[in-house]
Design a protein around this motif. Structure first.
Motif: not given
Length: 277
Positions: A150-153, A178-184
């Motif tokens: 969700r945060k990664g859109g 990749c953004i979502a993966r970084s946020l995890a």
């Protein structure tokens, strides 16, 4: 450090206020590759909860500086470094600090989307937990996958195919994955190295909207050659420049609007208005 270190998912750390937003500060950073000096005494404060854009022509040290901010520079055998990188006042290069702690706190999104092609979308999001030795139960993982996507859109586009290969997504979707993966792994700072350079305008717009939303909970530093993008998304801006045969330095830095509308250095004005670079 050993590879079998395990931890539990950490709470949001205390930092700049209740949100845990982190200030990142570089002090007198000088960097070399072998005998070649590529940065000379670069100092920059990247405010908590803001988006700082690093601009400047190719070869002036922007990406090197970005990699220094989460200790990737030291992966190059010939690389050397002087100076400090402070996360809320603590030097991430302090010998007492573990590399894994710097990588957990300061994530990186690269220019070219790099999802793990053999992993599903879900597995890609959770990959950082394995790399950092973080344990979580199935319910926690499910919540984390949805939250990060969700945060990664990306959640609404992939929620019905989480077991599909991450490498099967479009370029823009892969970058958001990749953004979502970084946020995890719950970073406090997210570094982005030209994250939209290979994307179409529609995907670029979505990534920019994602960045603006993420800035409410994570400090972002982005390298970009797109002056319009820097003006659209960043709150602070730093202009890097390297004279012929000389290491990169920061010519000027400050609030983005002032940098674009009333720069103090003629070289800054020339660059942001497309007269060179």
């Amino acid at each position: 450090m050993t590879a079998d270190v395990t931890t539990t998912l950490p709470p949001v750390p205390a930092g700049s206020g209740a949100t845990g937003l982190a200030e990142l500060q570089a002090r007198d950073i000088t960097a070399w590759f072998g005998d070649r000096k590529v940065l000379d005494r670069v100092s920059l404060t990247m405010p908590a909860g803001g988006i700082t854009a690093l601009i400047g022509p190719s070869g002036c040290g922007k990406s090197t500086f970005l990699r220094i901010l989460n200790r990737m520079h030291e992966l190059v055998p010939s690389a050397q470094l002087a100076g400090e990188v402070l996360l809320d006042g603590e030097d991430i290069y302090d010998p007492a600090k573990r590399l894994i702690d710097a990588r957990r706190s300061i994530g990186m999104v690269f220019q070219k989307p790099n999802p793990f092609p053999a992993m599903s979308i879900r597995e890609n999001v959770l990959a950082g937990l394995k790399l950092t030795g973080t344990k979580a139960d199935r319910s926690t993982k499910d919540e984390l996958v949805e939250s990060c996507l969700r945060k990664g859109g990306l959640w609404t586009e992939v929620k019905d195919r989480l077991d599909a290969p991450g490498g099967g997504l479009s370029g823009g979707q892969q970058q958001r994955l990749c953004i979502a993966r970084s946020l995890a792994i719950k970073p406090r700072v997210l570094l982005m190295d030209e994250p939209c350079s290979a994307l179409d305008p529609t995907s670029t717009r979505v990534i920019e909207e994602t960045m603006l939303e993420l800035a409410q909970e994570v400090t972002i530093v982005i390298v970009t050659h797109n002056m319009q993008q820097a003006a659209r998304v960043s709150s602070e801006c730093a202009f890097f420049l390297a004279a012929h045969g000389q290491p990169g330095v920061i010519v000027e830095h400050g609030e983005t609007r002032a940098m674009f509308e009333n720069p103090q250095d003629q070289r800054t004005s020339d660059y942001v208005h497309g007269r060179f670079g």
